[in-house]
Design an enzyme around this catalytic site. Structure first.
Site, PDB file in Angstrom:
ATOM      1  N   HIS A   4      -5.549  72.022 -10.850  1.00 46.72           N
ATOM      2  CA  HIS A   4      -4.819  72.297  -9.529  1.00 46.72           C
ATOM      3  C   HIS A   4      -3.264  72.558 -10.143  1.00 46.72           C
ATOM      4  O   HIS A   4      -2.491  72.606  -9.056  1.00 46.72           O
ATOM      5  CB  HIS A   4      -4.620  71.323  -8.569  1.00 46.72           C
ATOM      6  CG  HIS A   4      -6.285  70.848  -7.953  1.00 46.72           C
ATOM      7  ND1 HIS A   4      -6.699  71.645  -6.933  1.00 46.72           N
ATOM      8  CD2 HIS A   4      -7.319  70.348  -8.556  1.00 46.72           C
ATOM      9  CE1 HIS A   4      -7.991  71.308  -6.776  1.00 46.72           C
ATOM     10  NE2 HIS A   4      -8.430  70.375  -7.625  1.00 46.72           N
ATOM     11  N   HIS A   8      -3.419  78.407  -8.158  1.00 51.56           N
ATOM     12  CA  HIS A   8      -4.671  78.021  -8.276  1.00 51.56           C
ATOM     13  C   HIS A   8      -5.755  78.152  -7.153  1.00 51.56           C
ATOM     14  O   HIS A   8      -4.912  78.338  -5.844  1.00 51.56           O
ATOM     15  CB  HIS A   8      -5.171  76.495  -8.739  1.00 51.56           C
ATOM     16  CG  HIS A   8      -4.711  75.412  -7.470  1.00 51.56           C
ATOM     17  ND1 HIS A   8      -3.186  75.263  -7.477  1.00 51.56           N
ATOM     18  CD2 HIS A   8      -5.427  74.875  -6.955  1.00 51.56           C
ATOM     19  CE1 HIS A   8      -3.176  74.386  -6.372  1.00 51.56           C
ATOM     20  NE2 HIS A   8      -4.551  74.037  -6.005  1.00 51.56           N
ATOM     21  N   HIS A  14     -14.142  71.351  -3.837  1.00 54.99           N
ATOM     22  CA  HIS A  14     -12.759  70.519  -3.734  1.00 54.99           C
ATOM     23  C   HIS A  14     -13.062  69.306  -2.737  1.00 54.99           C
ATOM     24  O   HIS A  14     -12.713  68.288  -2.858  1.00 54.99           O
ATOM     25  CB  HIS A  14     -11.669  71.384  -3.823  1.00 54.99           C
ATOM     26  CG  HIS A  14     -10.242  70.437  -3.810  1.00 54.99           C
ATOM     27  ND1 HIS A  14     -10.222  69.412  -4.643  1.00 54.99           N
ATOM     28  CD2 HIS A  14      -9.103  70.538  -2.975  1.00 54.99           C
ATOM     29  CE1 HIS A  14      -9.009  68.911  -4.522  1.00 54.99           C
ATOM     30  NE2 HIS A  14      -8.290  69.364  -3.808  1.00 54.99           N
ATOM     31  N   HIS A 102      -8.844  71.218   4.723  1.00 52.30           N
ATOM     32  CA  HIS A 102      -9.749  71.606   3.477  1.00 52.30           C
ATOM     33  C   HIS A 102     -11.257  71.600   3.816  1.00 52.30           C
ATOM     34  O   HIS A 102     -11.727  72.573   3.722  1.00 52.30           O
ATOM     35  CB  HIS A 102      -9.205  70.671   2.370  1.00 52.30           C
ATOM     36  CG  HIS A 102      -7.991  70.981   1.711  1.00 52.30           C
ATOM     37  ND1 HIS A 102      -6.830  70.643   1.882  1.00 52.30           N
ATOM     38  CD2 HIS A 102      -7.705  71.967   0.849  1.00 52.30           C
ATOM     39  CE1 HIS A 102      -6.085  71.166   1.139  1.00 52.30           C
ATOM     40  NE2 HIS A 102      -6.640  71.873   0.188  1.00 52.30           N
ATOM     41  N   GLU A 114      -3.396  78.285  -3.374  1.00 54.47           N
ATOM     42  CA  GLU A 114      -2.268  77.350  -3.359  1.00 54.47           C
ATOM     43  C   GLU A 114      -1.131  77.717  -4.352  1.00 54.47           C
ATOM     44  O   GLU A 114      -1.631  77.934  -5.549  1.00 54.47           O
ATOM     45  CB  GLU A 114      -2.777  76.037  -3.309  1.00 54.47           C
ATOM     46  CG  GLU A 114      -3.603  75.826  -2.015  1.00 54.47           C
ATOM     47  CD  GLU A 114      -4.320  74.229  -2.217  1.00 54.47           C
ATOM     48  OE1 GLU A 114      -4.513  73.845  -0.911  1.00 54.47           O
ATOM     49  OE2 GLU A 114      -4.535  73.850  -3.356  1.00 54.47           O
TER      50      GLU A 114
END
Length: 155
Positions: A4, A8, A14, A102, A114
């Site tokens: 991360h 990434h 995740h 998320h 991100e």
């Protein structure tokens, strides 16, 4: 190096235990038409409903590291045709509600890009190329995200 770190891609795995790992996501998810939109703050579901008709299947939010997707915006995105959502913030979700947006996106197979550097990028349509490093079975991977401007006029 953390998967991360820096720019990434967070795969559905995740936040969703039965989501796809980074190496199981189709590569065409990371390449194609993209819309860059400048927004500052937390996007609501109402904001997303207003913006989506003008967006491609990949959306990048530019807000000098201060643009986040609320739970209601994540629900609207999850019900759309979007395959990738990105931000120049360290996370797509606000710190007070990190998990729910998320998880909502992950359950629909939407990948998250991100920590983008969008400092010199104008709003508009681009071709995005953001292939992740192929790391078997992981929930995220670093990538080099590149935006190509749409050519205008005849050549």
């Amino acid at each position: 190096m953390s998967a991360h770190a820096g720019t990434h891609i967070a795969a559905p795995l995740h936040f969703c235990p039965d989501g796809e790992a980074i190496d199981n996501i189709r590569l065409n998810t990371f390449y194609g038409k993209c819309t860059v939109i400048s927004i500052d703050g937390i996007l609501t579901g109402e904001d997303m409903e207003r913006l989506l008709p003008y967006c491609k299947k990949r959306i990048l939010f530019h807000g000098e590291g201060n643009t986040f997707v609320s739970q209601s915006a994540a629900i609207v995105l999850a019900e759309s045709r979007v395959v990738l959502v990105g931000t120049d913030a360290p996370s797509i979700a606000p710190s007070f509600d990190e998990e729910r947006p998320h998880l909502t996106l992950a359950r629909k197979g939407i990948v998250v890009l991100e920590s983008l550097n969008l400092s010199e990028i104008d709003d508009g349509e681009y071709d995005l190329c953001a292939f992740p490093v192929k790391l078997g079975g992981l929930e995220a991977a670093p990538c080099r995200a590149i935006l190509f401007e749409q050519e205008k006029g005849l050549n």
